[in-house]
Design a protein around this motif. Structure first.
Motif, PDB file in Angstrom:
ATOM      1  N   MET A 120      84.956  60.058-132.551  1.00  0.00           N
ATOM      2  CA  MET A 120      84.165  59.000-133.109  1.00  0.00           C
ATOM      3  C   MET A 120      83.013  58.687-132.187  1.00  0.00           C
ATOM      4  O   MET A 120      83.169  58.681-130.981  1.00  0.00           O
ATOM      5  CB  MET A 120      85.010  57.759-133.303  1.00  0.00           C
ATOM      6  N   GLU A 121      81.894  58.425-132.787  1.00  0.00           N
ATOM      7  CA  GLU A 121      80.711  58.093-132.007  1.00  0.00           C
ATOM      8  C   GLU A 121      80.395  56.610-132.126  1.00  0.00           C
ATOM      9  O   GLU A 121      80.751  55.969-133.108  1.00  0.00           O
ATOM     10  CB  GLU A 121      79.516  58.900-132.519  1.00  0.00           C
ATOM     11  N   ASN A 122      79.699  56.106-131.128  1.00  0.00           N
ATOM     12  CA  ASN A 122      79.205  54.735-131.155  1.00  0.00           C
ATOM     13  C   ASN A 122      80.283  53.704-131.457  1.00  0.00           C
ATOM     14  O   ASN A 122      80.079  52.808-132.262  1.00  0.00           O
ATOM     15  CB  ASN A 122      78.061  54.603-132.175  1.00  0.00           C
ATOM     16  N   LEU A 123      81.436  53.840-130.802  1.00  0.00           N
ATOM     17  CA  LEU A 123      82.500  52.853-130.953  1.00  0.00           C
ATOM     18  C   LEU A 123      82.066  51.566-130.273  1.00  0.00           C
ATOM     19  O   LEU A 123      81.627  51.586-129.121  1.00  0.00           O
ATOM     20  CB  LEU A 123      83.796  53.377-130.329  1.00  0.00           C
ATOM     21  N   SER A 124      82.157  50.441-130.988  1.00  0.00           N
ATOM     22  CA  SER A 124      81.735  49.174-130.393  1.00  0.00           C
ATOM     23  C   SER A 124      82.620  48.034-130.865  1.00  0.00           C
ATOM     24  O   SER A 124      83.128  48.038-131.981  1.00  0.00           O
ATOM     25  CB  SER A 124      80.281  48.862-130.765  1.00  0.00           C
ATOM     26  N   ARG A 125      82.811  47.079-129.966  1.00  0.00           N
ATOM     27  CA  ARG A 125      83.536  45.857-130.319  1.00  0.00           C
ATOM     28  C   ARG A 125      82.525  44.869-130.868  1.00  0.00           C
ATOM     29  O   ARG A 125      81.480  44.630-130.261  1.00  0.00           O
ATOM     30  CB  ARG A 125      84.217  45.271-129.097  1.00  0.00           C
ATOM     31  N   GLN A 126      82.849  44.287-132.009  1.00  0.00           N
ATOM     32  CA  GLN A 126      81.994  43.296-132.647  1.00  0.00           C
ATOM     33  C   GLN A 126      82.742  41.974-132.741  1.00  0.00           C
ATOM     34  O   GLN A 126      83.936  41.954-133.060  1.00  0.00           O
ATOM     35  CB  GLN A 126      81.589  43.755-134.057  1.00  0.00           C
ATOM     36  N   ASN A 127      82.050  40.886-132.464  1.00  0.00           N
ATOM     37  CA  ASN A 127      82.634  39.551-132.562  1.00  0.00           C
ATOM     38  C   ASN A 127      81.962  38.808-133.707  1.00  0.00           C
ATOM     39  O   ASN A 127      80.731  38.703-133.739  1.00  0.00           O
ATOM     40  CB  ASN A 127      82.435  38.766-131.270  1.00  0.00           C
ATOM     41  N   CYS A 153      80.800  45.113-140.009  1.00  0.00           N
ATOM     42  CA  CYS A 153      80.299  46.060-139.010  1.00  0.00           C
ATOM     43  C   CYS A 153      78.799  46.280-139.235  1.00  0.00           C
ATOM     44  O   CYS A 153      78.305  46.093-140.358  1.00  0.00           O
ATOM     45  CB  CYS A 153      81.037  47.391-139.131  1.00  0.00           C
ATOM     46  N   PRO A 154      78.085  46.713-138.200  1.00  0.00           N
ATOM     47  CA  PRO A 154      76.671  47.035-138.375  1.00  0.00           C
ATOM     48  C   PRO A 154      76.484  48.120-139.446  1.00  0.00           C
ATOM     49  O   PRO A 154      77.399  48.914-139.707  1.00  0.00           O
ATOM     50  CB  PRO A 154      76.252  47.557-136.998  1.00  0.00           C
ATOM     51  N   ALA A 155      75.325  48.159-140.042  1.00  0.00           N
ATOM     52  CA  ALA A 155      75.016  49.121-141.107  1.00  0.00           C
ATOM     53  C   ALA A 155      75.356  50.542-140.667  1.00  0.00           C
ATOM     54  O   ALA A 155      75.043  50.948-139.545  1.00  0.00           O
ATOM     55  CB  ALA A 155      73.546  49.028-141.483  1.00  0.00           C
ATOM     56  N   GLY A 156      76.046  51.274-141.536  1.00  0.00           N
ATOM     57  CA  GLY A 156      76.400  52.657-141.258  1.00  0.00           C
ATOM     58  C   GLY A 156      77.665  52.844-140.452  1.00  0.00           C
ATOM     59  O   GLY A 156      78.058  53.973-140.167  1.00  0.00           O
ATOM     60  N   GLN A 157      78.321  51.735-140.064  1.00  0.00           N
ATOM     61  CA  GLN A 157      79.553  51.831-139.288  1.00  0.00           C
ATOM     62  C   GLN A 157      80.738  51.350-140.109  1.00  0.00           C
ATOM     63  O   GLN A 157      80.584  50.597-141.071  1.00  0.00           O
ATOM     64  CB  GLN A 157      79.443  51.024-137.996  1.00  0.00           C
ATOM     65  N   TYR A 158      81.920  51.801-139.718  1.00  0.00           N
ATOM     66  CA  TYR A 158      83.150  51.488-140.432  1.00  0.00           C
ATOM     67  C   TYR A 158      84.139  50.790-139.510  1.00  0.00           C
ATOM     68  O   TYR A 158      84.147  51.030-138.307  1.00  0.00           O
ATOM     69  CB  TYR A 158      83.789  52.779-140.965  1.00  0.00           C
ATOM     70  N   CYS A 213      84.214  48.885-134.492  1.00  0.00           N
ATOM     71  CA  CYS A 213      83.422  49.575-135.515  1.00  0.00           C
ATOM     72  C   CYS A 213      82.908  50.891-134.952  1.00  0.00           C
ATOM     73  O   CYS A 213      82.670  50.990-133.745  1.00  0.00           O
ATOM     74  CB  CYS A 213      82.230  48.707-135.937  1.00  0.00           C
ATOM     75  N   ALA A 214      82.743  51.877-135.823  1.00  0.00           N
ATOM     76  CA  ALA A 214      82.280  53.178-135.354  1.00  0.00           C
ATOM     77  C   ALA A 214      81.597  53.949-136.474  1.00  0.00           C
ATOM     78  O   ALA A 214      81.849  53.703-137.651  1.00  0.00           O
ATOM     79  CB  ALA A 214      83.434  54.009-134.821  1.00  0.00           C
ATOM     80  N   ILE A 215      80.742  54.870-136.055  1.00  0.00           N
ATOM     81  CA  ILE A 215      80.203  55.873-136.983  1.00  0.00           C
ATOM     82  C   ILE A 215      81.235  56.987-137.009  1.00  0.00           C
ATOM     83  O   ILE A 215      81.628  57.520-135.973  1.00  0.00           O
ATOM     84  CB  ILE A 215      78.846  56.402-136.498  1.00  0.00           C
ATOM     85  N   LEU A 216      81.729  57.330-138.175  1.00  0.00           N
ATOM     86  CA  LEU A 216      82.752  58.363-138.300  1.00  0.00           C
ATOM     87  C   LEU A 216      82.153  59.754-138.246  1.00  0.00           C
ATOM     88  O   LEU A 216      80.984  59.941-138.622  1.00  0.00           O
ATOM     89  CB  LEU A 216      83.518  58.161-139.604  1.00  0.00           C
ATOM     90  N   PRO A 217      82.914  60.741-137.793  1.00  0.00           N
ATOM     91  CA  PRO A 217      82.408  62.117-137.766  1.00  0.00           C
ATOM     92  C   PRO A 217      81.908  62.526-139.169  1.00  0.00           C
ATOM     93  O   PRO A 217      82.517  62.207-140.174  1.00  0.00           O
ATOM     94  CB  PRO A 217      83.630  62.957-137.366  1.00  0.00           C
ATOM     95  N   GLY A 218      80.794  63.203-139.185  1.00  0.00           N
ATOM     96  CA  GLY A 218      80.209  63.627-140.440  1.00  0.00           C
ATOM     97  C   GLY A 218      79.350  62.575-141.113  1.00  0.00           C
ATOM     98  O   GLY A 218      78.749  62.815-142.144  1.00  0.00           O
ATOM     99  N   GLN A 219      79.288  61.367-140.517  1.00  0.00           N
ATOM    100  CA  GLN A 219      78.513  60.280-141.096  1.00  0.00           C
ATOM    101  C   GLN A 219      77.194  60.060-140.358  1.00  0.00           C
ATOM    102  O   GLN A 219      76.456  59.156-140.701  1.00  0.00           O
ATOM    103  CB  GLN A 219      79.314  58.967-141.071  1.00  0.00           C
ATOM    104  N   VAL A 220      76.928  60.850-139.333  1.00  0.00           N
ATOM    105  CA  VAL A 220      75.717  60.664-138.525  1.00  0.00           C
ATOM    106  C   VAL A 220      74.508  61.123-139.283  1.00  0.00           C
ATOM    107  O   VAL A 220      74.497  62.091-139.966  1.00  0.00           O
ATOM    108  CB  VAL A 220      75.832  61.412-137.178  1.00  0.00           C
TER     109      VAL A 220
END
Length: 86
Positions: free
Chosen positions: A1-8, A26-31, A79-86
Motif C-alpha cells: 500500500m502506498e501513502n498510508l496516513s492516519r487521519q483525524n 479519507c482524502p480523495a482517492g484514498q480508501y 487511509c491509503a491508496i490501494l495497489p492499482g489505484q495510483v
C-alpha cells in the motif's frame, strides 16, 4: 500500500441523551484500511461505543451511546491508496 496516513476527524461533542456520531472521510482517492476513535473531555461515565466501522470505501463512522454525561468523540482512520489505484 502506498501513502498510508492516519487521519483525524473533527471532534464532536455529546448532546444530551441522543447518540453521538463522528465520521471521517479519507482524502480523495484514498480508501479506509482501518479505524478507531478517541474519547476526551469526559465528565461522568465513559460512554459506550455502539459501533466503530467503515460505512463505505472511504468513510469511518463511530457511534457512542447517549448519556446525561458529556464527552467529546473523534473518529480516527488509516487511509491509503490501494495497489492499482495510483
Amino acid at each position: 500500500m502506498e501513502n498510508l496516513s492516519r487521519q483525524n476527524g473533527l471532534v464532536v461533542s455529546s448532546s444530551g441523551t441522543s447518540p453521538t456520531v463522528a465520521e471521517l472521510d479519507c482524502p480523495a482517492g484514498q480508501y479506509v484500511i482501518s479505524g478507531g476513535y478517541a474519547i476526551t473531555s469526559v465528565v461522568g461515565q465513559v460512554p459506550e461505543i455502539l459501533s466503530s466501522l467503515p460505512i463505505d470505501a472511504d468513510t469511518w463512522q463511530v457511534v457512542a451511546n447517549g448519556t446525561i454525561d458529556s464527552y467529546d468523540l473523534q473518529a480516527i482512520a488509516l487511509c491509503a491508496i490501494l495497489p492499482g489505484q495510483v
